[in-house]
Design an enzyme around this catalytic site. Structure first.
Site, PDB file in Angstrom:
ATOM      1  N   SER A   1      -7.852  -3.671  -2.442  1.00  0.00           N
ATOM      2  CA  SER A   1      -8.711  -2.503  -2.265  1.00  0.00           C
ATOM      3  C   SER A   1      -9.833  -2.483  -3.292  1.00  0.00           C
ATOM      4  O   SER A   1     -10.985  -2.176  -2.958  1.00  0.00           O
ATOM      5  CB  SER A   1      -7.882  -1.218  -2.357  1.00  0.00           C
ATOM      6  OG  SER A   1      -7.028  -1.093  -1.236  1.00  0.00           O
TER       7      SER A   1
ATOM      8  N   ASP B   1      -3.598  -2.227  -6.653  1.00  0.00           N
ATOM      9  CA  ASP B   1      -4.067  -2.729  -5.361  1.00  0.00           C
ATOM     10  C   ASP B   1      -5.395  -3.463  -5.508  1.00  0.00           C
ATOM     11  O   ASP B   1      -6.476  -2.888  -5.336  1.00  0.00           O
ATOM     12  CB  ASP B   1      -4.189  -1.569  -4.375  1.00  0.00           C
ATOM     13  CG  ASP B   1      -4.507  -2.019  -2.963  1.00  0.00           C
ATOM     14  OD1 ASP B   1      -4.723  -3.232  -2.754  1.00  0.00           O
ATOM     15  OD2 ASP B   1      -4.559  -1.159  -2.069  1.00  0.00           O
TER      16      ASP B   1
ATOM     17  N   TYR C   1      -2.947  -0.615   7.780  1.00  0.00           N
ATOM     18  CA  TYR C   1      -3.816  -1.611   8.389  1.00  0.00           C
ATOM     19  C   TYR C   1      -3.822  -1.437   9.904  1.00  0.00           C
ATOM     20  O   TYR C   1      -2.910  -0.869  10.500  1.00  0.00           O
ATOM     21  CB  TYR C   1      -3.332  -3.029   8.063  1.00  0.00           C
ATOM     22  CG  TYR C   1      -3.435  -3.404   6.613  1.00  0.00           C
ATOM     23  CD1 TYR C   1      -4.637  -3.826   6.061  1.00  0.00           C
ATOM     24  CD2 TYR C   1      -2.322  -3.347   5.770  1.00  0.00           C
ATOM     25  CE1 TYR C   1      -4.729  -4.186   4.725  1.00  0.00           C
ATOM     26  CE2 TYR C   1      -2.400  -3.689   4.432  1.00  0.00           C
ATOM     27  CZ  TYR C   1      -3.614  -4.118   3.910  1.00  0.00           C
ATOM     28  OH  TYR C   1      -3.708  -4.464   2.592  1.00  0.00           O
TER      29      TYR C   1
ATOM     30  N   ARG D   1       0.847  -1.198   0.000  1.00  0.00           N
ATOM     31  CA  ARG D   1       0.000   0.000   0.000  1.00  0.00           C
ATOM     32  C   ARG D   1       0.881   1.245   0.000  1.00  0.00           C
ATOM     33  O   ARG D   1       1.069   1.903   1.010  1.00  0.00           O
ATOM     34  CB  ARG D   1      -0.956  -0.034   1.194  1.00  0.00           C
ATOM     35  CG  ARG D   1      -2.099  -0.994   0.972  1.00  0.00           C
ATOM     36  CD  ARG D   1      -3.221  -0.804   1.950  1.00  0.00           C
ATOM     37  NE  ARG D   1      -4.429  -1.457   1.478  1.00  0.00           N
ATOM     38  CZ  ARG D   1      -5.552  -1.536   2.170  1.00  0.00           C
ATOM     39  NH1 ARG D   1      -5.630  -1.006   3.379  1.00  0.00           N
ATOM     40  NH2 ARG D   1      -6.606  -2.144   1.677  1.00  0.00           N
TER      41      ARG D   1
ATOM     42  N   GLN E   1      -0.964   2.046  -6.085  1.00  0.00           N
ATOM     43  CA  GLN E   1      -2.399   2.148  -5.841  1.00  0.00           C
ATOM     44  C   GLN E   1      -3.238   1.537  -6.954  1.00  0.00           C
ATOM     45  O   GLN E   1      -4.236   0.867  -6.694  1.00  0.00           O
ATOM     46  CB  GLN E   1      -2.794   3.612  -5.627  1.00  0.00           C
ATOM     47  CG  GLN E   1      -2.472   4.143  -4.245  1.00  0.00           C
ATOM     48  CD  GLN E   1      -2.949   5.578  -4.065  1.00  0.00           C
ATOM     49  OE1 GLN E   1      -3.160   6.301  -5.042  1.00  0.00           O
ATOM     50  NE2 GLN E   1      -3.117   5.990  -2.829  1.00  0.00           N
TER      51      GLN E   1
END
Length: 369
Positions: A133, A130, A229, A122, A127
């Site tokens: 996500s 990812d 996280y 992350r 991004q």
């Protein structure tokens, strides 16, 4: 450069690794893409769309992946599928690293390089790769719909000739990607929403979506890892956490749990005593069911009624919205390919902070995590 997209065979998996739009862009960029027949059918993407995008259609897994440089999957392969992959192939997909020791040994023995999509770091430049996500967004959205359809009451306030119906109360545990999407969805459907998290960074995000933030006194900077996280809390902090949740959960109509810690069992946030204190007709949708559940009564893939409270052990919700889930995952993979390939050649740089973090097997060995 040859890319293969086999059909997913895991039970209940309806997604496909690449959608036709991505295939068209990759073909235009000079890649040869082969798609197994029927790979996109469950996501309402028939073979004709792939052929029209410039992809070749193959009859089975073996012919799809034969001589492929990169094999793209959603779920990890079976042992039989591994046996059909050529030495030197790069295999990309969700690999479930904590439960795949045997699979990784098989990949290593065949000198197959495995890249786990759930290990994309992350960081800002990763991004768009990812996949956790992108798929968590889908899960958060669908979890509210699943819960709403199981409830004995409506979510929004309604003013009718038959009287006014008060809005339902929804409580979201964990304000990561899935949790924030659940908050937004529940708010759009008219519920009064509150959310719990121990990370200070999410307070403003929760409030910006129109939800109230619970457990502000428990929020500490140490509760968040470098990757964003939540960390596992100390015993005394966890006990305080449970007390706050217990007080708040009694009056809730819908509870969505999303709290997970990478590489560890999901934290237990809802005890049996809490469930028995909830009002009949309430629904809990546990998105952490696959990793043990946030509710101690959760059974993955099952629904359980305890004292009138329905506990739904939700698994793989993104696969229930396969068109858009595939579209988002496909974009993640497309971006990853651009990262891995330079001037038409794969440059697998293990020292790179993205590639290295994702690589689980390489050069005949399982990489330590």
């Amino acid at each position: 450069m040859r890319i293969a997209v086999p059909r997913e065979t895991a039970p209940g998996e309806n997604r496909v690794a690449l959608v036709p739009d991505s295939v068209a862009r990759l073909v235009k960029a000079g890649y040869a893409v082969t798609v197994e027949t029927g790979a996109g059918v469950a996501a309402t993407l028939p073979d004709g769309l792939y052929a029209g995008a410039g992809g070749a259609i193959a009859a089975d897994f073996a012919s799809t992946c034969r001589a492929a440089d990169i094999v793209l999957k959603v779920q990890r392969p079976s042992e039989a599928e591994v046996a059909m992959l050529s030495e030197g192939t790069i295999l990309v997909g969700f690999m479930q690293p904590s439960a795949s020791a045997t699979l990784f040994q098989s990949l290593a023995s065949r000198r197959i390089t495995g890249l786990a999509m759930e290990l994309v770091p992350r960081i800002t430049r990763a991004q768009s790769m990812d996949a956790l996500s992108s798929q968590a967004n889908i899960a958060g959205y669908k979890s509210v719909l699943v819960g709403a359809s199981a409830m004995s009451r409506l979510l929004p306030m309604l003013t009718t000739a038959a009287g006014t119906i008060a809005p339902a109360k929804a409580f979201i545990l964990g304000a990561g990607v899935a949790g924030l999407q659940a908050i937004a969805t529940a708010r759009r459907l008219g519920a009064v929403v509150s959310a719990f998290d121990v990370r200070p960074a999410v307070r403003e995000q929760v409030q910006s979506l129109g939800a109230s933030f619970i457990a502000a006194d428990l929020v500490t900077d140490g509760a968040e890892s470098a990757g964003g996280y939540a960390r596992e809390l100390a015993h005394d902090q966890h006990e305080r956490e449970l007390e706050v949740i217990h007080r708040h959960i009694r009056d809730m109509d819908l509870v969505i749990t999303t709290a997970q810690i990478p590489g560890r069992p999901a934290p237990r946030l809802i005890t049996e005593a809490m469930v028995r204190d909830m009002k009949p007709g309430a629904v809990i949708v546990d998105l952490a069911a696959d990793s043990g559940g946030n509710c101690e009564l959760t059974r993955a893939g099952e629904s359980l009624n305890v004292g009138g409270v329905l506990i739904i052990g939700a698994v793989n919700l993104p696969a229930t919205v396969p068109f858009h889930a595939s579209q988002m995952y496909s974009k993640n993979l497309e971006t990853l390919i651009k990262h891995l390939v330079t001037d038409g050649k794969i440059e697998l740089n293990i020292t790179d902070e993205i590639t290295g973090a994702m690589t689980v097997t390489h050069d005949g060995a399982v990489r330590p995590r």
